[in-house]
Design a protein around this motif. Structure first.
Motif, PDB file in Angstrom:
ATOM      1  N   SER A   1     -29.940  31.718  28.843  1.00  0.00           N
ATOM      2  CA  SER A   1     -29.523  32.467  30.031  1.00  0.00           C
ATOM      3  C   SER A   1     -30.126  31.792  31.269  1.00  0.00           C
ATOM      4  O   SER A   1     -31.019  30.948  31.164  1.00  0.00           O
ATOM      5  CB  SER A   1     -30.044  33.900  29.945  1.00  0.00           C
ATOM      6  OG  SER A   1     -31.458  33.889  30.023  1.00  0.00           O
ATOM      7  N   ARG A   2     -29.640  32.226  32.419  1.00  0.00           N
ATOM      8  CA  ARG A   2     -30.205  31.710  33.659  1.00  0.00           C
ATOM      9  C   ARG A   2     -31.691  32.033  33.756  1.00  0.00           C
ATOM     10  O   ARG A   2     -32.496  31.221  34.197  1.00  0.00           O
ATOM     11  CB  ARG A   2     -29.456  32.336  34.833  1.00  0.00           C
ATOM     12  CG  ARG A   2     -29.663  31.537  36.068  1.00  0.00           C
ATOM     13  CD  ARG A   2     -29.235  32.220  37.291  1.00  0.00           C
ATOM     14  NE  ARG A   2     -30.277  31.934  38.241  1.00  0.00           N
ATOM     15  CZ  ARG A   2     -30.124  31.098  39.249  1.00  0.00           C
ATOM     16  NH1 ARG A   2     -28.990  30.524  39.453  1.00  0.00           N
ATOM     17  NH2 ARG A   2     -31.136  30.854  40.060  1.00  0.00           N
TER      18      ARG A   2
ATOM     19  N   GLU B   1     -34.763  29.475  34.337  1.00  0.00           N
ATOM     20  CA  GLU B   1     -35.721  29.644  35.438  1.00  0.00           C
ATOM     21  C   GLU B   1     -37.148  29.624  34.908  1.00  0.00           C
ATOM     22  O   GLU B   1     -38.060  29.080  35.528  1.00  0.00           O
ATOM     23  CB  GLU B   1     -35.471  30.959  36.173  1.00  0.00           C
ATOM     24  CG  GLU B   1     -34.383  30.839  37.215  1.00  0.00           C
ATOM     25  CD  GLU B   1     -34.048  32.181  37.853  1.00  0.00           C
ATOM     26  OE1 GLU B   1     -34.831  33.138  37.676  1.00  0.00           O
ATOM     27  OE2 GLU B   1     -33.001  32.254  38.505  1.00  0.00           O
ATOM     28  N   ARG B   2     -37.311  30.211  33.730  1.00  0.00           N
ATOM     29  CA  ARG B   2     -38.646  30.238  33.135  1.00  0.00           C
ATOM     30  C   ARG B   2     -39.073  28.825  32.725  1.00  0.00           C
ATOM     31  O   ARG B   2     -40.213  28.421  32.960  1.00  0.00           O
ATOM     32  CB  ARG B   2     -38.647  31.170  31.914  1.00  0.00           C
ATOM     33  CG  ARG B   2     -40.018  31.688  31.527  1.00  0.00           C
ATOM     34  CD  ARG B   2     -39.895  32.900  30.621  1.00  0.00           C
ATOM     35  NE  ARG B   2     -38.854  32.712  29.617  1.00  0.00           N
ATOM     36  CZ  ARG B   2     -39.010  31.981  28.516  1.00  0.00           C
ATOM     37  NH1 ARG B   2     -40.144  31.404  28.279  1.00  0.00           N
ATOM     38  NH2 ARG B   2     -38.020  31.854  27.666  1.00  0.00           N
ATOM     39  N   VAL B   3     -38.152  28.064  32.156  1.00  0.00           N
ATOM     40  CA  VAL B   3     -38.461  26.676  31.792  1.00  0.00           C
ATOM     41  C   VAL B   3     -38.827  25.882  33.048  1.00  0.00           C
ATOM     42  O   VAL B   3     -39.802  25.125  33.059  1.00  0.00           O
ATOM     43  CB  VAL B   3     -37.269  26.008  31.057  1.00  0.00           C
ATOM     44  CG1 VAL B   3     -37.520  24.526  30.843  1.00  0.00           C
ATOM     45  CG2 VAL B   3     -37.012  26.711  29.721  1.00  0.00           C
ATOM     46  N   GLN B   4     -38.058  26.102  34.106  1.00  0.00           N
ATOM     47  CA  GLN B   4     -38.353  25.430  35.380  1.00  0.00           C
ATOM     48  C   GLN B   4     -39.773  25.768  35.848  1.00  0.00           C
ATOM     49  O   GLN B   4     -40.546  24.872  36.234  1.00  0.00           O
ATOM     50  CB  GLN B   4     -37.324  25.862  36.437  1.00  0.00           C
ATOM     51  CG  GLN B   4     -37.588  25.290  37.818  1.00  0.00           C
ATOM     52  CD  GLN B   4     -36.573  25.782  38.861  1.00  0.00           C
ATOM     53  OE1 GLN B   4     -35.537  26.366  38.514  1.00  0.00           O
ATOM     54  NE2 GLN B   4     -36.865  25.536  40.115  1.00  0.00           N
TER      55      GLN B   4
ATOM     56  N   GLN C   1     -25.619  18.463  36.659  1.00  0.00           N
ATOM     57  CA  GLN C   1     -25.548  18.607  38.115  1.00  0.00           C
ATOM     58  C   GLN C   1     -25.267  20.043  38.524  1.00  0.00           C
ATOM     59  O   GLN C   1     -25.860  20.559  39.477  1.00  0.00           O
ATOM     60  CB  GLN C   1     -24.478  17.667  38.666  1.00  0.00           C
ATOM     61  CG  GLN C   1     -24.980  16.243  38.726  1.00  0.00           C
ATOM     62  CD  GLN C   1     -23.883  15.249  39.066  1.00  0.00           C
ATOM     63  OE1 GLN C   1     -23.210  15.390  40.071  1.00  0.00           O
ATOM     64  NE2 GLN C   1     -23.715  14.250  38.216  1.00  0.00           N
ATOM     65  N   GLN C   2     -24.378  20.691  37.796  1.00  0.00           N
ATOM     66  CA  GLN C   2     -24.016  22.063  38.130  1.00  0.00           C
ATOM     67  C   GLN C   2     -25.221  23.000  37.977  1.00  0.00           C
ATOM     68  O   GLN C   2     -25.513  23.806  38.854  1.00  0.00           O
ATOM     69  CB  GLN C   2     -22.889  22.510  37.218  1.00  0.00           C
ATOM     70  CG  GLN C   2     -22.093  23.626  37.822  1.00  0.00           C
ATOM     71  CD  GLN C   2     -20.848  23.905  36.999  1.00  0.00           C
ATOM     72  OE1 GLN C   2     -20.801  23.632  35.793  1.00  0.00           O
ATOM     73  NE2 GLN C   2     -19.855  24.450  37.648  1.00  0.00           N
ATOM     74  N   MET C   3     -25.919  22.848  36.859  1.00  0.00           N
ATOM     75  CA  MET C   3     -27.060  23.728  36.608  1.00  0.00           C
ATOM     76  C   MET C   3     -28.175  23.456  37.612  1.00  0.00           C
ATOM     77  O   MET C   3     -28.860  24.371  38.067  1.00  0.00           O
ATOM     78  CB  MET C   3     -27.562  23.509  35.174  1.00  0.00           C
ATOM     79  CG  MET C   3     -28.440  24.616  34.661  1.00  0.00           C
ATOM     80  SD  MET C   3     -27.504  26.155  34.475  1.00  0.00           S
ATOM     81  CE  MET C   3     -28.552  27.293  35.349  1.00  0.00           C
TER      82      MET C   3
END
Ligand code: ADP
Length: 453
Positions: A24-25, A29-32, A417-419
């Motif tokens: 999921s998004r 975000e958590r990985v980021q 690129q999209q993500m």
């Protein structure tokens, strides 16, 4: 009806099986966020011992500005082939000539002396062929293994990877090993000026064409990235002014367990069978060496649950590495006739129906999409850090990229690129594919170094 009911149940089971691979998004975000945290820890003065991202200083402090000139030698060791190049950097552009040399397994896994003697012999052969024996050209050495760099021309090998295991090299300065071999071979006119990681070579090669290129990315056999960090943030190097390129060694992200809930049963099965189990965890979710294996394990699980090939596995599908990552590229090609997919599966002795082929394609798409999205989460952490470093509301930056998976897969680059745009909306990121980045880049590092002294 009964048939419709069965189809529905099967679909439900497929969804259940693939659900852990669909991020999921919020997951991304958590990985980021975790990548960002690991970057900070890796950069820190004391705490970097247990950071999974090593954030190695490269002593490359500038990207090219187009005024570099001269003739250089370059070596490229650590990819699929060993190459020697002569690179001519002129006003009109860059000209190169190169030779590929084989490094036999016996030398890759023999003694360090034999390996570096072999490298010197190849250089001498190349110089003879190119009529360069009389000249002393500055040499840039692309050496794509993790190194603790102590200067532009001083790099201690931390560990071998990619099938190399030559003895007596770990902990040694690879430039010194090269110089000692040159002495043994009476090749007294060798002037090594720089050791370069392939990510850095890629960034520099693209930086010659685009001054905004301050990130290098590899998605091939493995994956790794580098970027220009503020020198004052690099706790492991003295100095406050300017920037320095950091070789992240991001393939090892997650080796400390911080990504454990992202790994699926399939990822664990792949990891267990590798020569470096538990290591390079991020890489094993993303790069060409592993995606085919992940797909193969999912297919086996689906056969097991009677969801594929009428529950009949083939002996071939049980063979490690039989499902190659390049199959994902073919199978996911837009508009490809399903017969084509059936053909690939038939070569694996699988009797695939049309429904089977559709499902195999879905598995491939799921695995390659996840890889691209995870790569995007990593890059989002990098570009956002660069933007904050520079106190900008908006950052425009270019990423130089190399690697067959990135270049050949029909959707990887688009998905990436999209993500990335989604995760880092304040950064306008352009991707530039590098041609021959390792060799060209090593020469450009040498050229920039020569310009500065
Ligand atoms: P390296 O990273 O060693 O320099 P490459 O960039 O050529 O090498 O990457 C090799 C990897 O690319 C292999 O793991 C292989 O599985 C994968 N690969 C080869 N062909 C394709 C393709 N058509 N599509 C996707 N991946 C591919």
């Amino acid at each position: 009806t009964a048939v419709a009911q069965r189809v529905l149940t099967q679909r439900h089971e497929v969804e259940q099986l693939l659900a852990p691979l669909r991020l999921s998004r919020a997951d991304l975000e958590r990985v980021q966020g975790l990548m960002r945290q690991e970057m900070e820890r890796g950069l820190g003065r004391d705490s970097n011992a247990d950071a999974s991202v090593r954030m190695l200083p490269t002593y490359v402090c500038n990207t090219p500005d187009g005024t570099e000139r001269g003739d250089f030698l370059a070596l490229d060791l650590g990819g699929t082939n060993f190459r020697v190049l002569v690179v001519r950097v002129m006003q009109e552009g860059i000209h190169m000539a190169s030779e590929i040399y084989v490094v036999p397994t016996s030398i890759m896994q023999g003694t360090g002396e034999a390996l570096f003697d072999h490298i010197i012999e190849c250089i001498m052969d190349f110089q003879t062929k190119q009529n360069l024996m009389e000249q002393v050209l500055p040499l840039g050495f692309t050496f794509s293994f993790p190194c603790k760099q102590l200067g532009l021309d001083k790099a201690l090998l931390l560990t071998w990877t990619k099938g190399f295991s030559a003895s007596g090299c770990v902990g040694q300065d690879v430039v010194q090993l090269l110089r000692e071999a040159a002495q043994r071979k009476q090749h007294l006119a060798l002037k090594v000026v720089a050791v370069v990681n392939d990510t850095v070579g890629t960034m520099m090669a693209c930086g010659y064409d685009d001054p905004r290129c301050e990130i290098g990315l590899i998605v091939g056999t493995g994956t790794n990235a580098c970027y220009m960090e503020e020198r004052k943030n690099v706790g492991t190097v003295e100095g406050e002014e300017g920037r320095m390129c950091i070789n992240m060694e991001w393939g090892a992200f997650g080796d400390n367990g911080c990504l454990d809930d992202i790994f699926t049963t399939f990822d664990r099965m792949v990891d267990e069978k590798t020569i470096n189990a538990g290591k390079q965890r991020f890489e094993k979710l993303i790069s060409g060496m592993y995606l085919g294996e992940i797909v193969r394990h999912i297919l086996l699980a689906m056969v097991d649950k009677q969801l594929l090939f009428r529950g009949k596995p083939s002996l071939k599908l049980q063979t490690r590495d039989i499902f190659q990552t390049k199959f994902l590229s073919t199978i996911e090609t837009d508009g490809l006739a399903l017969q084509h997919v059936q053909g690939i599966l038939r070569d694996l002795e699988l009797d695939a129906s049309f429904e089977d082929s559709v499902l195999v394609r879905e598995v491939c798409q799921t695995v390659s999409l996840r890889a691209a999205q995870l790569c995007a989460a990593g890059l989002a952490a990098v570009v956002e850090k660069m933007r904050e470093n520079r106190g900008l509301a908006q950052l425009a930056v270019t990423v130089g990229v190399d690697g067959t998976l990135y270049k050949m897969h029909p959707h990887f680059s688009h998905n990436l690129q999209q993500m990335l745009q989604d995760l880092a909306p304040n950064c306008a990121v352009t991707f530039l594919q590098s041609e021959d980045g390792s060799g060209k880049g090593a020469a450009l590092v040498a050229a920039v170094a020569c310009r500065e002294t």
